[in-house]
Design a protein around this motif. Structure first.
Motif, short mmCIF file in Angstrom:
data_model
loop_
_atom_site.label_atom_id
_atom_site.label_comp_id
_atom_site.label_asym_id
_atom_site.label_seq_id
_atom_site.Cartn_x
_atom_site.Cartn_y
_atom_site.Cartn_z
N LYS A 157 0.81 -1.22 0.00
CA LYS A 157 0.00 0.00 0.00
C LYS A 157 0.85 1.27 0.00
O LYS A 157 0.33 2.35 -0.21
CB LYS A 157 -0.93 0.01 1.22
CG LYS A 157 -1.97 -1.10 1.22
CD LYS A 157 -2.89 -0.96 2.42
CE LYS A 157 -3.96 -2.05 2.44
NZ LYS A 157 -3.39 -3.40 2.59
N ASN A 158 2.15 1.13 0.27
CA ASN A 158 3.03 2.29 0.31
C ASN A 158 4.46 1.83 0.12
O ASN A 158 4.74 0.62 0.00
CB ASN A 158 2.87 3.07 1.62
CG ASN A 158 2.98 2.16 2.83
OD1 ASN A 158 4.00 1.45 3.00
ND2 ASN A 158 1.96 2.16 3.67
N PHE A 159 5.41 2.78 0.10
CA PHE A 159 6.80 2.45 -0.17
C PHE A 159 7.40 1.56 0.92
O PHE A 159 8.17 0.63 0.63
CB PHE A 159 7.62 3.74 -0.30
CG PHE A 159 9.07 3.49 -0.55
CD1 PHE A 159 9.52 3.04 -1.78
CD2 PHE A 159 10.00 3.68 0.47
CE1 PHE A 159 10.87 2.79 -1.99
CE2 PHE A 159 11.35 3.43 0.26
CZ PHE A 159 11.79 2.98 -0.98
N ALA A 160 7.06 1.81 2.18
CA ALA A 160 7.63 1.02 3.27
C ALA A 160 7.25 -0.46 3.13
O ALA A 160 8.08 -1.36 3.32
CB ALA A 160 7.16 1.56 4.62
N GLU A 161 5.99 -0.70 2.78
CA GLU A 161 5.54 -2.08 2.59
C GLU A 161 6.23 -2.73 1.40
O GLU A 161 6.56 -3.91 1.41
CB GLU A 161 4.02 -2.13 2.42
CG GLU A 161 3.24 -1.81 3.68
CD GLU A 161 1.74 -2.02 3.49
OE1 GLU A 161 1.34 -2.57 2.45
OE2 GLU A 161 0.98 -1.62 4.40
N LEU A 162 6.43 -1.94 0.33
CA LEU A 162 7.13 -2.46 -0.85
C LEU A 162 8.54 -2.90 -0.49
O LEU A 162 8.97 -4.01 -0.86
CB LEU A 162 7.18 -1.36 -1.92
CG LEU A 162 8.13 -1.62 -3.10
CD1 LEU A 162 7.66 -2.82 -3.91
CD2 LEU A 162 8.25 -0.39 -3.98
N LEU A 163 9.26 -2.05 0.23
CA LEU A 163 10.64 -2.37 0.59
C LEU A 163 10.71 -3.62 1.45
O LEU A 163 11.59 -4.46 1.28
CB LEU A 163 11.28 -1.17 1.29
CG LEU A 163 12.80 -1.25 1.49
CD1 LEU A 163 13.51 -1.41 0.15
CD2 LEU A 163 13.29 0.00 2.21
N LYS A 164 9.76 -3.77 2.34
CA LYS A 164 9.74 -4.96 3.20
C LYS A 164 9.54 -6.23 2.38
O LYS A 164 10.15 -7.27 2.65
CB LYS A 164 8.65 -4.83 4.26
CG LYS A 164 8.64 -5.99 5.27
CD LYS A 164 7.78 -5.69 6.46
CE LYS A 164 8.42 -4.65 7.36
NZ LYS A 164 9.67 -5.15 8.01
N LEU A 165 8.67 -6.14 1.36
CA LEU A 165 8.42 -7.30 0.50
C LEU A 165 9.67 -7.72 -0.25
O LEU A 165 10.01 -8.91 -0.32
CB LEU A 165 7.29 -7.00 -0.49
CG LEU A 165 5.87 -6.96 0.07
CD1 LEU A 165 4.89 -6.50 -1.01
CD2 LEU A 165 5.45 -8.33 0.60
N VAL A 166 10.37 -6.76 -0.86
CA VAL A 166 11.55 -7.12 -1.66
C VAL A 166 12.73 -7.51 -0.76
O VAL A 166 13.60 -8.28 -1.17
CB VAL A 166 11.93 -6.00 -2.63
CG1 VAL A 166 10.82 -5.79 -3.65
CG2 VAL A 166 12.25 -4.69 -1.92
N GLU A 167 12.78 -6.97 0.45
CA GLU A 167 13.81 -7.40 1.39
C GLU A 167 13.67 -8.87 1.73
O GLU A 167 14.65 -9.56 2.00
CB GLU A 167 13.69 -6.60 2.70
CG GLU A 167 14.20 -5.18 2.64
CD GLU A 167 13.87 -4.43 3.92
OE1 GLU A 167 14.47 -3.37 4.15
OE2 GLU A 167 13.00 -4.89 4.69
N ASN A 168 12.42 -9.32 1.71
CA ASN A 168 12.13 -10.70 2.11
C ASN A 168 12.04 -11.65 0.92
O ASN A 168 11.17 -12.51 0.85
CB ASN A 168 10.84 -10.74 2.92
CG ASN A 168 11.05 -10.21 4.33
OD1 ASN A 168 11.58 -10.89 5.21
ND2 ASN A 168 10.65 -8.96 4.54
N GLU A 169 12.93 -11.40 -0.04
CA GLU A 169 13.16 -12.31 -1.15
C GLU A 169 11.96 -12.50 -2.07
O GLU A 169 11.71 -13.59 -2.57
CB GLU A 169 13.62 -13.70 -0.64
CG GLU A 169 14.57 -13.68 0.53
CD GLU A 169 15.82 -12.86 0.24
OE1 GLU A 169 16.13 -12.65 -0.93
OE2 GLU A 169 16.45 -12.41 1.19
N LYS A 170 11.18 -11.46 -2.26
CA LYS A 170 10.07 -11.58 -3.20
C LYS A 170 10.64 -11.36 -4.59
O LYS A 170 10.69 -10.25 -5.10
CB LYS A 170 8.97 -10.55 -2.88
CG LYS A 170 7.71 -10.80 -3.68
CD LYS A 170 6.48 -10.42 -2.91
CE LYS A 170 5.23 -10.80 -3.69
NZ LYS A 170 4.00 -10.61 -2.96
N ASN A 171 11.03 -12.45 -5.24
CA ASN A 171 11.74 -12.38 -6.51
C ASN A 171 10.79 -12.49 -7.70
O ASN A 171 10.96 -13.33 -8.58
CB ASN A 171 12.80 -13.48 -6.58
CG ASN A 171 13.89 -13.26 -5.56
OD1 ASN A 171 14.24 -12.12 -5.29
ND2 ASN A 171 14.41 -14.33 -5.00
#
Length: 602
Positions: A157-171
């Motif tokens: 829903k926002n940039f913080a959530e996006l960064l968390k997703l890609v940090e957690n190996e969402k490839n």
């Protein structure tokens, strides 16, 4: 830069952890498996995630972040820095971190910024040797950014959530709503853009639909079973799902929905192949039924260049088109078969009603043709003159005689000015309405004026409808066109009456209904009777169709005498009557004096 194996990288990291220096160490690890393995092996280290230092849809406060890192009490493994820089383009953070001395050792596991880190390594050989290594492996992630005002569900829903997703190996592909100016992302600002992501081979421009329509299509792309003029029927062409050949023809020549609606109406004018014309005509007639008002004037205007075949391109969808078909047959000796095909009501009007008298049957067949086409038929006029002397109407019973023996419980319906010329039409329509109609022919009282022919209604005992004068009023309305376009309205009025009768029977307001009239009327007495042939002491009435008897005058041979009037039985006129413009009654021609008496049952 030389790529290290995972074990070599682990050894390098352990060497770094054993050193005195607390400058940060950077590991380029693009692959998810390698990153997970590092996290597992160095489980003893504190885990730091850059996303934890971002608030909703805001970028990282870099100075505050560095201060937080300085305050660490334990060596740490940090994730998200590479993804943050990749998505924001904030490369300066690396230079701030590169030579920074922290209180604890910090290992930044990065992906997405390999080229940037290698460039720094080329600039500083000490940094390349002591503070950086690169592990083999591949990892891909892509980001689709939707405009924040789009009503779309996204992974983040926002940039913080996006960064968390890609940090957690969402490839894989990640979607986000953000108003931040992100880099290396696919930006979606319209629903058309969003649809193009899902349907990259969509061969239609964004202006084909409005943004609201694209939005609806995005959430529901089903386009079957919609009216032809609906935008979804147009959108069905996006995926080659138009089954109707004419609609496909229209779609192929339309750049957007508004163009499609217009072409839906006008494309038939460009069809030259006679083999497909009939099927295209039929499809178009259905397709444009609900949008005719918007385009009909322009369509008629374009038809001017099709003067020879104008009826071919017209339908009976609208009154304007039906009137244009009537105009198109003015002066024609033979009614084109295409008129009867394209104008169903007119075809019913022109159908013969058999009077059990071939001469009268033929009379009304020809009368209707002349009325419709405004013909100057000398043979017919001469025939009427002959009938004015023989007066075959006398072979028919009076209306009173027929009504006297009719069922007294039947409800009576008086439609003013309903002549027998409409019996073929009424018979045809009654069949479609599933009405049983027993038809008898009566003669009215002379002269054929309402004042002389209303006792049948006034004296009738029992249930009656209110008198319906619409037909009579129409015939007496000033006709503003030389062609009898009012015939279309006549047929509409009769349709309304038959529907009213049917509904009354269905609702048991009556078990039987008798429809009759006071008199008929004549179009031909108007278009032929333009001479004030007989000058009388008493002025002619009703456009000269009748005249009060005067002992000073001599009764013309073509006139009948009844109820104190001399009544014209041909198309001549007594002087003094105002010339009618559409139709007239008062005389004794067959169309004026013969009226139907119809008993309806459901």
């Amino acid at each position: 830069m030389e790529i290290s194996s995972l074990n070599e990288a682990i050894n390098k990291i352990n060497i770094y952890l054993g050193r005195q220096s607390c400058q940060p160490y950077f590991v380029i690890a693009e692959g998810a498996s390698e990153r997970k393995e590092l996290k597992k092996i160095f489980d003893r280290l504190k885990k730091i995630y850059v996303s934890d230092f971002c608030v909703k849809d805001f970028f990282l406060d870099i100075d505050l972040f560095i201060e937080k890192l300085k305050s660490l009490k334990k060596n740490a493994l940090c994730f998200g820095l590479g993804e943050y820089i990749f998505l924001t383009g904030q490369e300066n953070i690396l230079r701030k971190l590169q030579d920074k001395n922290f209180n604890q050792k910090i290992i930044f596991v990065c992906r997405g910024i390999s080229n940037l880190l290698e460039r720094l390594a080329d600039e500083d050989s000490k940094f390349r040797t002591n503070n950086l290594c690169k592990i083999g492996g591949q990892g891909i992630f892509s980001v689709i950014k939707y405009s924040a005002n789009m009503n779309v569900e996204t992974d983040a829903k926002n940039f913080a959530e996006l960064l968390k997703l890609v940090e957690n190996e969402k490839n894989f592909s990640v979607t986000v709503k953000s108003e931040l100016p992100l880099q290396n992302v696919k930006e979606i600002n319209t629903f058309y853009d969003a649809i193009k992501i899902a349907q990259p081979h969509l061969k239609i421009s964004s202006c084909a639909l409005s943004e609201k329509q694209w939005q609806e299509y995005f959430f529901d792309d089903k386009c079957e079973n919609y009216p032809p003029e609906h935008w979804r029927s147009f959108a069905a062409g996006f995926e080659n799902k138009i089954s109707d050949a004419y609609l496909q023809y229209v779609f192929d020549r339309s750049s957007d929905y508004e163009d499609y609606r217009k072409n839906l109406f006008f494309a038939l004018l460009d069809v030259k192949d006679e083999k497909i014309f009939d099927s295209f005509y039929s499809s178009r007639k259905t397709a444009v039924k609900n949008i005719s008002a918007q385009y009909i004037s322009e369509y008629i205007k374009r038809l001017k260049k099709f003067s020879a075949d104008v009826i071919k391109y017209l339908t009976d969808n609208t009154a304007r088109e039906r009137q244009e078909m009537i105009k198109a047959v003015q002066g024609k000796e033979k009614i084109p078969s295409i008129l009867k095909k394209n104008y169903a009501a007119m075809n019913d009007y022109l159908m013969d009603f058999y009077f059990c008298d071939d001469e009268i049957t033929e009379y009304f067949r020809r009368y209707k043709e002349i009325k419709l086409c405004s013909l100057n038929d000398e043979n017919f006029k001469n025939h009427v003159k002959d009938l004015a002397l023989s007066r075959p109407y006398n072979k028919f019973e009076t209306r009173r005689a027929i009504l006297d023996r009719a069922d007294k419980s039947a409800k009576l319906y008086w439609l003013d000015a309903l002549g027998v010329e409409f019996l073929g039409y009424i018979q045809s329509r009654a069949i479609r309405l599933e009405l049983s109609a027993k038809i008898e022919i009566a003669r009215a009282e002379l002269p054929t004026l309402t004042s002389q022919n209303k006792n049948f209604y006034e004296d009738r005992q029992g249930d009656k409808f209110n008198k319906n004068s619409k037909l009579d009023e129409l015939k007496h309305s000033p006709e503003k066109n030389s062609s009898p376009i009012y015939i279309d309205e006549e047929l509409k009025i009769i349709d309304e009456v038959l529907e009213e009768i049917k509904n009354s029977l269905i609702n048991h307001e009556a078990e039987k209904i008798i429809l009759t009239s006071d008199h008929g009327s004549s179009r031909l007495a108007v278009i032929y009777g333009r001479e004030n042939k007989y000058k009388m002491n008493s002025a002619g009435e009703h456009s000269g169709r009748c005249c009060p008897v005067n002992e000073m005058d001599e009764k013309p041979n073509c006139a009948a005498e009844e109820n104190g009037y001399w009544v014209m039985a041909d198309y001549d006129r007594f002087a003094g009557g105002r010339l009618a413009s559409a139709e007239v009654h008062g005389g004794a021609t067959l169309e004026e004096i013969l009226v139907p008496v119809i008993e309806f049952l459901r």
